[in-house]
Design a protein around this motif. Structure first.
Motif, PDB file in Angstrom:
ATOM      1  N   ILE A  51      44.556  58.942   1.211  1.00 25.63           N
ATOM      2  CA  ILE A  51      44.537  60.399   1.227  1.00 25.63           C
ATOM      3  C   ILE A  51      43.319  60.865   2.008  1.00 25.63           C
ATOM      4  O   ILE A  51      42.199  60.407   1.789  1.00 25.63           O
ATOM      5  N   THR A  52      43.526  61.789   2.939  1.00 32.39           N
ATOM      6  CA  THR A  52      42.430  62.332   3.728  1.00 32.39           C
ATOM      7  C   THR A  52      41.712  63.418   2.952  1.00 32.39           C
ATOM      8  O   THR A  52      42.158  63.868   1.894  1.00 32.39           O
ATOM      9  N   GLY A  53      40.582  63.853   3.495  1.00 28.81           N
ATOM     10  CA  GLY A  53      39.862  64.943   2.869  1.00 28.81           C
ATOM     11  C   GLY A  53      40.678  66.209   2.764  1.00 28.81           C
ATOM     12  O   GLY A  53      40.471  67.008   1.847  1.00 28.81           O
ATOM     13  N   GLY A  54      41.606  66.405   3.690  1.00 31.52           N
ATOM     14  CA  GLY A  54      42.478  67.560   3.681  1.00 31.52           C
ATOM     15  C   GLY A  54      43.733  67.404   2.858  1.00 31.52           C
ATOM     16  O   GLY A  54      44.557  68.321   2.818  1.00 31.52           O
ATOM     17  N   GLY A  55      43.913  66.242   2.217  1.00 31.56           N
ATOM     18  CA  GLY A  55      45.038  66.042   1.316  1.00 31.56           C
ATOM     19  C   GLY A  55      46.275  65.419   1.940  1.00 31.56           C
ATOM     20  O   GLY A  55      47.324  65.365   1.282  1.00 31.56           O
ATOM     21  N   VAL A  56      46.193  64.944   3.173  1.00 33.39           N
ATOM     22  CA  VAL A  56      47.323  64.265   3.794  1.00 33.39           C
ATOM     23  C   VAL A  56      47.415  62.850   3.242  1.00 33.39           C
ATOM     24  O   VAL A  56      46.419  62.120   3.216  1.00 33.39           O
ATOM     25  N   THR A  57      48.600  62.445   2.801  1.00 38.48           N
ATOM     26  CA  THR A  57      48.785  61.160   2.132  1.00 38.48           C
ATOM     27  C   THR A  57      49.640  60.204   2.944  1.00 38.48           C
ATOM     28  O   THR A  57      50.482  60.616   3.754  1.00 38.48           O
ATOM     29  N   ASN A  58      49.416  58.912   2.722  1.00 37.59           N
ATOM     30  CA  ASN A  58      50.243  57.841   3.251  1.00 37.59           C
ATOM     31  C   ASN A  58      50.443  56.815   2.150  1.00 37.59           C
ATOM     32  O   ASN A  58      49.534  56.553   1.363  1.00 37.59           O
ATOM     33  N   TYR A  59      51.644  56.219   2.111  1.00 40.60           N
ATOM     34  CA  TYR A  59      51.970  55.229   1.101  1.00 40.60           C
ATOM     35  C   TYR A  59      52.588  53.998   1.730  1.00 40.60           C
ATOM     36  O   TYR A  59      53.308  54.091   2.728  1.00 40.60           O
ATOM     37  N   ALA A  60      52.320  52.853   1.129  1.00 37.59           N
ATOM     38  CA  ALA A  60      53.062  51.662   1.474  1.00 37.59           C
ATOM     39  C   ALA A  60      54.529  51.860   1.101  1.00 37.59           C
ATOM     40  O   ALA A  60      54.851  52.512   0.109  1.00 37.59           O
ATOM     41  N   VAL A  61      55.414  51.301   1.913  1.00 40.99           N
ATOM     42  CA  VAL A  61      56.846  51.440   1.656  1.00 40.99           C
ATOM     43  C   VAL A  61      57.203  50.981   0.245  1.00 40.99           C
ATOM     44  O   VAL A  61      58.036  51.596  -0.431  1.00 40.99           O
ATOM     45  N   ALA A  62      56.560  49.923  -0.217  1.00 38.95           N
ATOM     46  CA  ALA A  62      56.901  49.339  -1.504  1.00 38.95           C
ATOM     47  C   ALA A  62      56.648  50.269  -2.684  1.00 38.95           C
ATOM     48  O   ALA A  62      57.273  50.100  -3.738  1.00 38.95           O
ATOM     49  N   VAL A  63      55.751  51.246  -2.540  1.00 30.82           N
ATOM     50  CA  VAL A  63      55.396  52.105  -3.667  1.00 30.82           C
ATOM     51  C   VAL A  63      55.789  53.555  -3.454  1.00 30.82           C
ATOM     52  O   VAL A  63      55.551  54.390  -4.337  1.00 30.82           O
ATOM     53  N   LYS A  64      56.388  53.883  -2.337  1.00 22.34           N
ATOM     54  CA  LYS A  64      56.766  55.259  -2.041  1.00 22.34           C
ATOM     55  C   LYS A  64      57.745  55.765  -3.096  1.00 22.34           C
ATOM     56  O   LYS A  64      58.737  55.115  -3.408  1.00 22.34           O
ATOM     57  N   GLY A  65      57.437  56.914  -3.665  1.00 19.83           N
ATOM     58  CA  GLY A  65      58.258  57.484  -4.721  1.00 19.83           C
ATOM     59  C   GLY A  65      57.931  56.966  -6.100  1.00 19.83           C
ATOM     60  O   GLY A  65      58.446  57.501  -7.093  1.00 19.83           O
ATOM     61  N   GLN A  66      57.102  55.950  -6.181  1.00 23.23           N
ATOM     62  CA  GLN A  66      56.719  55.329  -7.447  1.00 23.23           C
ATOM     63  C   GLN A  66      55.276  55.646  -7.811  1.00 23.23           C
ATOM     64  O   GLN A  66      54.967  55.926  -8.965  1.00 23.23           O
ATOM     65  N   PHE A  67      54.380  55.600  -6.815  1.00 27.72           N
ATOM     66  CA  PHE A  67      52.964  55.891  -7.002  1.00 27.72           C
ATOM     67  C   PHE A  67      52.631  57.228  -6.346  1.00 27.72           C
ATOM     68  O   PHE A  67      53.254  57.630  -5.353  1.00 27.72           O
ATOM     69  N   THR A  68      51.597  57.894  -6.875  1.00 26.66           N
ATOM     70  CA  THR A  68      51.104  59.133  -6.300  1.00 26.66           C
ATOM     71  C   THR A  68      49.584  59.085  -6.235  1.00 26.66           C
ATOM     72  O   THR A  68      48.930  58.784  -7.231  1.00 26.66           O
ATOM     73  N   ILE A  69      49.025  59.377  -5.060  1.00 21.40           N
ATOM     74  CA  ILE A  69      47.584  59.456  -4.899  1.00 21.40           C
ATOM     75  C   ILE A  69      47.169  60.923  -4.859  1.00 21.40           C
ATOM     76  O   ILE A  69      47.877  61.764  -4.297  1.00 21.40           O
ATOM     77  N   ALA A  70      46.038  61.223  -5.475  1.00 18.76           N
ATOM     78  CA  ALA A  70      45.514  62.579  -5.493  1.00 18.76           C
ATOM     79  C   ALA A  70      43.995  62.521  -5.549  1.00 18.76           C
ATOM     80  O   ALA A  70      43.421  61.482  -5.909  1.00 18.76           O
ATOM     81  N   ARG A  71      43.348  63.617  -5.197  1.00 16.87           N
ATOM     82  CA  ARG A  71      41.892  63.643  -5.253  1.00 16.87           C
ATOM     83  C   ARG A  71      41.404  64.959  -5.820  1.00 16.87           C
ATOM     84  O   ARG A  71      42.054  66.002  -5.677  1.00 16.87           O
ATOM     85  N   ASP A  72      40.250  64.900  -6.459  1.00  8.85           N
ATOM     86  CA  ASP A  72      39.561  66.066  -6.989  1.00  8.85           C
ATOM     87  C   ASP A  72      38.157  66.031  -6.400  1.00  8.85           C
ATOM     88  O   ASP A  72      37.285  65.312  -6.883  1.00  8.85           O
ATOM     89  N   ASN A  73      37.951  66.793  -5.341  1.00 10.02           N
ATOM     90  CA  ASN A  73      36.675  66.745  -4.640  1.00 10.02           C
ATOM     91  C   ASN A  73      35.523  67.273  -5.499  1.00 10.02           C
ATOM     92  O   ASN A  73      34.375  66.857  -5.319  1.00 10.02           O
ATOM     93  N   ALA A  74      35.813  68.179  -6.420  1.00  7.97           N
ATOM     94  CA  ALA A  74      34.781  68.694  -7.304  1.00  7.97           C
ATOM     95  C   ALA A  74      34.246  67.615  -8.233  1.00  7.97           C
ATOM     96  O   ALA A  74      33.106  67.697  -8.692  1.00  7.97           O
ATOM     97  N   LYS A  75      35.071  66.606  -8.527  1.00  5.84           N
ATOM     98  CA  LYS A  75      34.680  65.509  -9.406  1.00  5.84           C
ATOM     99  C   LYS A  75      34.366  64.226  -8.639  1.00  5.84           C
ATOM    100  O   LYS A  75      34.083  63.202  -9.262  1.00  5.84           O
ATOM    101  N   ASN A  76      34.427  64.267  -7.315  1.00 11.01           N
ATOM    102  CA  ASN A  76      34.218  63.077  -6.488  1.00 11.01           C
ATOM    103  C   ASN A  76      35.110  61.924  -6.936  1.00 11.01           C
ATOM    104  O   ASN A  76      34.684  60.765  -6.980  1.00 11.01           O
ATOM    105  N   THR A  77      36.365  62.240  -7.250  1.00 12.20           N
ATOM    106  CA  THR A  77      37.267  61.265  -7.848  1.00 12.20           C
ATOM    107  C   THR A  77      38.615  61.263  -7.146  1.00 12.20           C
ATOM    108  O   THR A  77      39.147  62.321  -6.797  1.00 12.20           O
TER     109      THR A  77
END
Length: 119
Positions: A51-77
């Motif tokens: 996930i980029t700083g602007g929230g653009v995501t990429n996933y491996a084919v094997a996990v697409k639709g199964q895993f979700t990446i997200a970020r909280d910049n206020a929490k550095n997490t």
């Protein structure tokens, strides 16, 4: 001093869910690309999601639709929500922080957290 720390791994039954967390300190978090990689036993490390700083995501084919990446910049997490887990998802999961605006490129790794999917 840069520190990248993962948490949230553990043992889960097939079909279950886990949420991994990664907190990074000592960096301008919002300017870094954050990613999750994993290394199954006996195999090479592979990219899971990014996930980029602007929230653009990429996933491996094997996990697409199964895993979700997200970020909280206020929490550095950054998070990895893992659903419908299968035994083949068993691996050590690593968090990576990368600043591709610099030269040389700066990249930092966490210590990893174990995820085991088993009945």
């Amino acid at each position: 001093q840069v520190q990248v720390v993962e948490s949230g791994g553990g043992l889960v039954q097939p079909g279950g869910s886990l949420r991994l967390s990664c907190t990074a300190s000592g960096i301008d978090f919002g300017s870094f690309v954050m990613a999750w990689h994993r290394q199954p036993p006996g195999k090479q490390r592979e990219l899971v999601a990014r996930i980029t700083g602007g929230g653009v995501t990429n996933y491996a084919v094997a996990v697409k639709g199964q895993f979700t990446i997200a970020r909280d910049n206020a929490k550095n997490t950054v998070y990895l929500q893992m659903n419908s887990l299968k035994p083949e998802d068993t691996a050590v999961y690593y968090c990576n922080a990368l600043d591709d605006s610099s030269f040389p490129v700066r990249s930092y790794w966490g210590q990893g957290t174990q995820v085991t999917v088993s009945s």
